[in-house]
Scaffold this motif. Sequence first.
Motif, PDB file in Angstrom:
ATOM      1  N   LEU A  43       0.830  -1.207   0.000  1.00  0.00           N
ATOM      2  CA  LEU A  43       0.000   0.000   0.000  1.00  0.00           C
ATOM      3  C   LEU A  43       0.863   1.254   0.000  1.00  0.00           C
ATOM      4  O   LEU A  43       0.617   2.198  -0.767  1.00  0.00           O
ATOM      5  CB  LEU A  43      -0.939   0.019   1.204  1.00  0.00           C
ATOM      6  N   ARG A  47       1.035   3.968  -3.099  1.00  0.00           N
ATOM      7  CA  ARG A  47       0.044   4.977  -2.711  1.00  0.00           C
ATOM      8  C   ARG A  47      -0.201   6.010  -3.793  1.00  0.00           C
ATOM      9  O   ARG A  47      -1.335   6.404  -4.029  1.00  0.00           O
ATOM     10  CB  ARG A  47       0.409   5.625  -1.396  1.00  0.00           C
ATOM     11  N   ILE A  50      -2.296   4.409  -6.474  1.00  0.00           N
ATOM     12  CA  ILE A  50      -3.652   4.178  -5.956  1.00  0.00           C
ATOM     13  C   ILE A  50      -4.441   5.483  -5.975  1.00  0.00           C
ATOM     14  O   ILE A  50      -5.583   5.522  -6.443  1.00  0.00           O
ATOM     15  CB  ILE A  50      -3.607   3.581  -4.532  1.00  0.00           C
ATOM     16  N   ILE A  86      -5.337   6.135   2.567  1.00  0.00           N
ATOM     17  CA  ILE A  86      -4.524   4.954   2.248  1.00  0.00           C
ATOM     18  C   ILE A  86      -3.553   4.702   3.401  1.00  0.00           C
ATOM     19  O   ILE A  86      -3.320   3.559   3.806  1.00  0.00           O
ATOM     20  CB  ILE A  86      -3.782   5.129   0.905  1.00  0.00           C
ATOM     21  N   THR A 134      -6.972  -0.404  -5.277  1.00  0.00           N
ATOM     22  CA  THR A 134      -6.103  -1.105  -4.327  1.00  0.00           C
ATOM     23  C   THR A 134      -6.244  -2.613  -4.472  1.00  0.00           C
ATOM     24  O   THR A 134      -5.243  -3.338  -4.543  1.00  0.00           O
ATOM     25  CB  THR A 134      -6.439  -0.685  -2.880  1.00  0.00           C
TER      26      THR A 134
END
Length: 159
Positions: A43, A47, A50, A86, A134
């Motif tokens: 993640l 990021r 995303i 996020i 994601t």
Amino acid sequence: MSIITKAIASADREARYLSPGELRTIRDFYNGGENRLRIATTLIENRKEIVERGSLKFWECCPDTPSNSGNRTYRASCLRDQDWYIRLIAYTVIVGDVEPLKDIGIVGVKEMYESLEIPLRNWVECIRCLKEVTLDLLSREDAAEVTPYFDCLIQGMTP
């Protein structure tokens, strides 16, 4: 509060030792730690992608929003907030609990968005778009780990 902290607090309130079931839960939590850290790293490392892809998807669904009006300040604020969420999701994955989302990401933020006259339904749609992007980056198993945290945000902010 993490699973470990909850178990210890519960046992301490009752002036008892951790039960075998609580110890197994803590062991399982530790055993899954490497996976949670790997997911959080994914993640964190993705990021920007995303947020970029999620915001484009959102603006396709909701083109008439303050963040898509051409006002750079609104747009920058929207992207900043998406990145912040996020980050919160990464925190919750690491601790294996929705508490950071509830404590940090829902209660006061909902009131803030309402005071800024940002439609909560738009915000919820934006989080759905971030969730889709994601989950596309993750394996099925990792996606199953992350999904409840996005769902908690969505449910907590749904008007």
